[in-house]
Design an enzyme around this catalytic site. Sequence first.
Site, mmCIF file in Angstrom:
data_model
loop_
_atom_site.group_PDB
_atom_site.id
_atom_site.type_symbol
_atom_site.label_atom_id
_atom_site.label_comp_id
_atom_site.label_asym_id
_atom_site.label_seq_id
_atom_site.Cartn_x
_atom_site.Cartn_y
_atom_site.Cartn_z
ATOM 1 N N ASP A 19 -11.304 1.872 10.739
ATOM 2 C CA ASP A 19 -11.208 2.064 9.285
ATOM 3 C C ASP A 19 -12.335 1.400 8.508
ATOM 4 O O ASP A 19 -12.343 1.435 7.271
ATOM 5 C CB ASP A 19 -9.863 1.513 8.774
ATOM 6 C CG ASP A 19 -8.720 2.522 8.898
ATOM 7 O OD1 ASP A 19 -9.005 3.735 8.955
ATOM 8 O OD2 ASP A 19 -7.562 2.084 8.924
ATOM 9 N N ARG A 73 -6.810 -4.238 10.304
ATOM 10 C CA ARG A 73 -8.070 -4.226 9.549
ATOM 11 C C ARG A 73 -8.620 -5.636 9.268
ATOM 12 O O ARG A 73 -9.746 -5.754 8.741
ATOM 13 C CB ARG A 73 -7.876 -3.458 8.230
ATOM 14 C CG ARG A 73 -7.521 -1.988 8.436
ATOM 15 C CD ARG A 73 -7.771 -1.173 7.181
ATOM 16 N NE ARG A 73 -9.192 -1.144 6.820
ATOM 17 C CZ ARG A 73 -9.679 -0.561 5.722
ATOM 18 N NH1 ARG A 73 -8.850 0.033 4.873
ATOM 19 N NH2 ARG A 73 -10.979 -0.579 5.473
ATOM 20 N N ARG A 106 -0.544 -2.789 -1.089
ATOM 21 C CA ARG A 106 -1.511 -3.570 -0.323
ATOM 22 C C ARG A 106 -1.804 -4.910 -1.010
ATOM 23 O O ARG A 106 -1.372 -5.944 -0.523
ATOM 24 C CB ARG A 106 -2.815 -2.773 -0.139
ATOM 25 C CG ARG A 106 -2.634 -1.439 0.612
ATOM 26 C CD ARG A 106 -2.246 -1.646 2.065
ATOM 27 N NE ARG A 106 -2.098 -0.407 2.809
ATOM 28 C CZ ARG A 106 -3.080 0.228 3.451
ATOM 29 N NH1 ARG A 106 -4.308 -0.236 3.423
ATOM 30 N NH2 ARG A 106 -2.837 1.337 4.116
ATOM 31 N N HIS A 124 -3.489 2.772 -2.626
ATOM 32 C CA HIS A 124 -4.571 1.993 -3.240
ATOM 33 C C HIS A 124 -4.830 2.625 -4.610
ATOM 34 O O HIS A 124 -4.754 3.861 -4.733
ATOM 35 C CB HIS A 124 -5.888 2.129 -2.442
ATOM 36 C CG HIS A 124 -6.029 1.212 -1.265
ATOM 37 N ND1 HIS A 124 -6.626 1.629 -0.088
ATOM 38 C CD2 HIS A 124 -5.718 -0.092 -1.087
ATOM 39 C CE1 HIS A 124 -6.655 0.621 0.763
ATOM 40 N NE2 HIS A 124 -6.105 -0.438 0.185
ATOM 41 N N CYS A 157 -13.329 5.651 -1.317
ATOM 42 C CA CYS A 157 -12.993 4.717 -0.235
ATOM 43 C C CYS A 157 -14.215 4.376 0.617
ATOM 44 O O CYS A 157 -14.307 3.280 1.163
ATOM 45 C CB CYS A 157 -11.937 5.317 0.693
ATOM 46 S SG CYS A 157 -10.354 5.621 -0.071
HETATM 47 N N1 ARG Z 1 -6.898 3.943 6.777
HETATM 48 C C1 ARG Z 1 -7.300 3.086 5.709
HETATM 49 C C2 ARG Z 1 -6.156 2.187 5.308
HETATM 50 O O1 ARG Z 1 -5.046 2.670 5.283
HETATM 51 C C3 ARG Z 1 -7.784 3.876 4.537
HETATM 52 C C4 ARG Z 1 -8.362 3.030 3.439
HETATM 53 C C5 ARG Z 1 -8.780 3.838 2.250
HETATM 54 N N2 ARG Z 1 -9.547 3.065 1.365
HETATM 55 C C6 ARG Z 1 -9.423 3.074 0.027
HETATM 56 N N3 ARG Z 1 -10.273 2.403 -0.671
HETATM 57 N N4 ARG Z 1 -8.425 3.691 -0.556
HETATM 58 O O2 ARG Z 1 -6.330 1.019 5.050
#
Ligand code: ARG
Length: 291
Positions: free
Chosen positions: A86, A111, A156, A185, A279
């Site tokens: 990612d 991550r 998040r 996000h 992203c």
């Molecule tokens: N697979 C990543 C996650 O879920 C995607 C992140 C997308 N990034 C963003 N800035 N919205 O963390």
Amino acid sequence: SPLPGTGSDTSTTASTDFADRVATTRRYLMCRPTYFDVVYEINPWMHTDVPVDHDLVMRQWENLRATYLELGHEVEVIEGAPGLPDMVYAANGATVVDGRALGVSFHFEQRRPEAALFSAWLRDHGFPVTDAVAINEGEGDFLVAGLRILAASGFRSDTASHLELAAFSGLEVVDLELVDPRYYHVDTALTVLDADHVAYLPSAFSPESRARLAELYPDAIHVSAEDAAVFGLNAVSDGRHVVVPAQATGFIAQLRAAGYVPVPVDLSELLKGGGSIKCCTLELRPATPAA
Ligand code: ARG
């Protein structure tokens, strides 16, 4: 009667409204998707049983980079790392304002190792980094709009990170709460068009946050559920050109009607990880020259 274009005809409000759609040159950081894949599921878009076309990912990503360069922007590239599929979503790597960076601290364990890699790159390139204490996923949840930062929580980033962000930046921080897991996000639910204008999906926000957005941005563009679902709001604006997912045809028409220049780009393969244009793009805001 006055001639058009002489400045004395105040009835042509449409064209005067658009006079301020001015591009400013940006500097972006992108992460090459060498190791991009979907090997775990941490958002509703990710399905480990759907294969990724690695050549297509690379072509689409290169096309995004070329698009920024054609628009006159500067693009820095950080290499990815094996085991961090990612990392291509560079927006999650930091929040950079005034030539300084606030580091990140990821919600999901998968991550977490990315944080140190982005911080090291930033330090090596002259951006001092303040380490994050509370969980924050960088520009994924912190959107800079002029002298204000729209900061989200819900899925998040932790609300405690908003205080850190305010202390770090000295800017006004507006707390927003996300309520739809597909838009986990804030950069998936809201696009900053310029210092005073945004576009968003109202249903992605709590009633309180919706009211706050309506008060701050009375003339905001509200996008359709269909355009949001193709990640239309995961767009990047330079104040005039809006690099926007090509599938978001309704939003593209709304942008044009509002005097912006939509620049459609197809990043469909990256949507398999739950991300798109914004992203993949971290803005590197330079230090404001001392007065
Ligand atoms: N697979 C990543 C996650 O879920 C995607 C992140 C997308 N990034 C963003 N800035 N919205 O963390």
